[in-house]
Design an enzyme around this catalytic site. Structure first.
Site, mmCIF file in Angstrom:
data_model
loop_
_atom_site.group_PDB
_atom_site.id
_atom_site.type_symbol
_atom_site.label_atom_id
_atom_site.label_comp_id
_atom_site.label_asym_id
_atom_site.label_seq_id
_atom_site.Cartn_x
_atom_site.Cartn_y
_atom_site.Cartn_z
ATOM 1 N N ASP A 95 1.140 47.511 79.017
ATOM 2 C CA ASP A 95 0.372 46.428 78.936
ATOM 3 C C ASP A 95 -0.644 46.552 80.321
ATOM 4 O O ASP A 95 -0.338 47.328 80.969
ATOM 5 C CB ASP A 95 0.809 45.299 78.488
ATOM 6 N N SER A 96 -1.754 45.589 80.313
ATOM 7 C CA SER A 96 -2.647 45.712 81.296
ATOM 8 C C SER A 96 -2.057 45.007 82.437
ATOM 9 O O SER A 96 -2.733 45.364 83.565
ATOM 10 C CB SER A 96 -4.153 45.308 80.917
ATOM 11 N N GLY A 252 -4.126 37.423 71.885
ATOM 12 C CA GLY A 252 -4.518 36.195 71.835
ATOM 13 C C GLY A 252 -3.765 35.405 70.650
ATOM 14 O O GLY A 252 -4.514 34.432 70.210
ATOM 15 N N ASP A 302 4.899 44.411 68.835
ATOM 16 C CA ASP A 302 5.944 44.239 70.170
ATOM 17 C C ASP A 302 6.061 42.851 69.958
ATOM 18 O O ASP A 302 5.335 42.053 69.717
ATOM 19 C CB ASP A 302 5.285 44.812 71.280
ATOM 20 N N CYS A 340 24.437 45.045 57.252
ATOM 21 C CA CYS A 340 23.722 45.800 58.401
ATOM 22 C C CYS A 340 24.795 46.756 58.398
ATOM 23 O O CYS A 340 25.818 46.767 58.774
ATOM 24 C CB CYS A 340 23.764 45.030 59.667
ATOM 25 N N CYS A 342 24.858 48.962 61.600
ATOM 26 C CA CYS A 342 24.701 49.262 62.836
ATOM 27 C C CYS A 342 26.106 49.204 63.352
ATOM 28 O O CYS A 342 26.929 48.949 63.045
ATOM 29 C CB CYS A 342 23.690 48.070 63.637
ATOM 30 N N CYS A 345 27.737 46.009 63.887
ATOM 31 C CA CYS A 345 28.282 45.322 62.793
ATOM 32 C C CYS A 345 29.582 45.963 62.107
ATOM 33 O O CYS A 345 30.407 45.533 61.526
ATOM 34 C CB CYS A 345 27.231 45.052 61.875
ATOM 35 N N HIS A 371 22.287 44.922 68.158
ATOM 36 C CA HIS A 371 22.383 44.747 66.695
ATOM 37 C C HIS A 371 20.704 44.184 66.242
ATOM 38 O O HIS A 371 20.088 44.682 65.430
ATOM 39 C CB HIS A 371 23.284 43.614 66.298
#
Ligand code: ZN
Length: 403
Positions: A95-96, A252, A302, A340, A342, A345, A371
């Site tokens: 990001d800036s 914004g 994001d 799930c 993953c 899990c 997770h």
């Protein structure tokens, strides 16, 4: 020969603006729509880079403000850039720094030139200009850089929003012109010398500090502002598109406005942006938001939600949010989310995770982060697959209907 970042659209949903694409960056491909885990200070909190790779993260976000203050972008540059410093071979979007600086209550002040602010670490005075934001991101070795923009609080008056839109437009132009000097001088990951600053057409080529196989130059994205005012969103979009960027972000939003407005402004603004460039909705949101905003034409997201909530003991699951610490899970042998797949899990119970949080053991935050990121990344993979197979609307209805 350096090439510009390439974005291919490989599939579309017939009944919405959802699309699936491939973004070619200097460090590998990013399949869109994509979720970018937030790695504030060169680390996605509570998870290692090898785990992020295993989860299938193709790109992460790093915060310029934090890295500028600590360890400092010059240190990162000397360590060979952020990828080498943190040992992350895949893509990074930076990001800036503007959003952080301006959200430091009472510590930042915006002028035409840039924003002066005090460090939240030691109170030291700093000044961030659109040019310096590009210099810092380039020193970090970013693959996708963001222009400095002015973010205003919600709610804001029309006058305040309009002033921010105009300033963001002028800063976008300065950022683009400054970045063009790097490209014209062939300089990568290094500072522009006095010579290059004075003579933009110099052919000095010091070569990249981190070579990449495709010789792609980093991308620079512009940001559209304008709050929830459609007229201002249009004005901002037109200005930013006129300057011309590799991709476009909608900034914004998700700053306190009602969700219906987030969707409406996203819908309106995304439709104004060039169809052949990636569109990035900054800081949004819940898994449901991601599906709804993909339907409105967004390619990149994001958000700190999956990682921050994990550290507070809240898991995102196919059945909605789950507060791990709840007494109801004290002897619950089921995983966070039975649906799930993953690694967390498959191995750990709610009872154990609850115990870890109550005992303030770090592993609780680490496992829940893993997770939650899996859940987000997997949601985007499913969305993408659904777009490609023609099942997006069915997937969307299922998410809308809820558990
Ligand atoms: Zn899981």
């Amino acid at each position: 020969m350096h090439q510009e970042i390439k974005f291919e659209i490989i599939g579309r949903d017939a009944d919405s603006r959802a699309r699936a694409g491939v973004l070619h960056t200097a460090r590998g491909v990013v399949e869109t729509p994509v979720f970018m885990p937030v790695g504030t200070a060169g680390t996605v909190k509570a998870i290692s880079q090898e785990q992020l790779e295993r989860l299938g993260a193709q790109i992460i976000l790093a915060n310029t403000y934090h890295l500028y203050l600590r360890p400092g972008h010059e240190v990162v540059r000397q360590m060979g850039g952020l990828h080498r410093f943190m040992s992350w071979p895949r893509a990074v979007l930076t990001d800036s720094g503007g959003y952080q600086v301006m959200s430091l209550k009472g510590l930042g002040r915006v002028t035409e030139d840039g924003v002066s602010f005090r460090s939240h670490l030691d109170g030291s005075a700093h000044f961030l200009s659109p040019e310096l934001a590009v210099d810092i991101q380039n020193a970090l070795g970013s693959d996708i850089m963001m222009t400095l923009d002015e973010c205003v609080e919600y709610p804001a008056s029309h006058e305040t929003l309009h002033r921010a839109v105009k300033l963001t437009g002028r800063w976008a132009r300065r950022s683009k012109e400054h970045w063009a000097r790097y490209q014209e001088s062939g300089i990568r990951n290094q500072e522009l010398g006095e010579e290059e600053r004075a003579a933009p057409h110099s052919t000095v080529d010091s070569g990249p500090l981190i070579p990449n196989s495709q010789s792609l130059i980093p991308a620079l994205f512009g940001i559209v502002q304008g709050g929830t005012d459609k007229g201002l969103r249009r004005e901002s979009a037109e200005e930013i598109i006129e300057v011309g960027f590799d991709g476009y972000a909608i900034g914004g939003l998700s700053v306190g406005e009602p969700k219906s407005e987030t969707y409406e402004v996203t819908d309106y603004t995304a439709a104004l942006l060039p169809a052949d460039r990636p569109r990035y909705l900054m800081g949004v949101g819940t898994p449901e938001d991601l599906v709804e905003c993909v339907a409105r034409g967004i390619d990149m997201f994001d958000c700190v939600m999956p990682t921050r909530n994990a550290r507070n003991g809240t898991a995102f699951t196919s059945q909605g949010k789950l507060v791990v610490k709840n007494a109801a899970y004290a002897k619950d042998e089921s995983p966070l989310d039975p649906a799930c797949e993953c690694s967390v899990c498959r191995r750990y119970t709610r009872a154990y995770l609850r115990h870890l949080f109550l005992a303030h053991e770090m592993l609780g935050a680490m496992l829940t982060t893993s997770h939650n990121l899996y859940f987000y990344l997997d949601t985007l993979r499913k969305i993408r697959q659904a777009i490609l197979s023609g099942g997006f609307q069915e997937y969307r209805s299922r998410i809308r209907a809820g558990p």
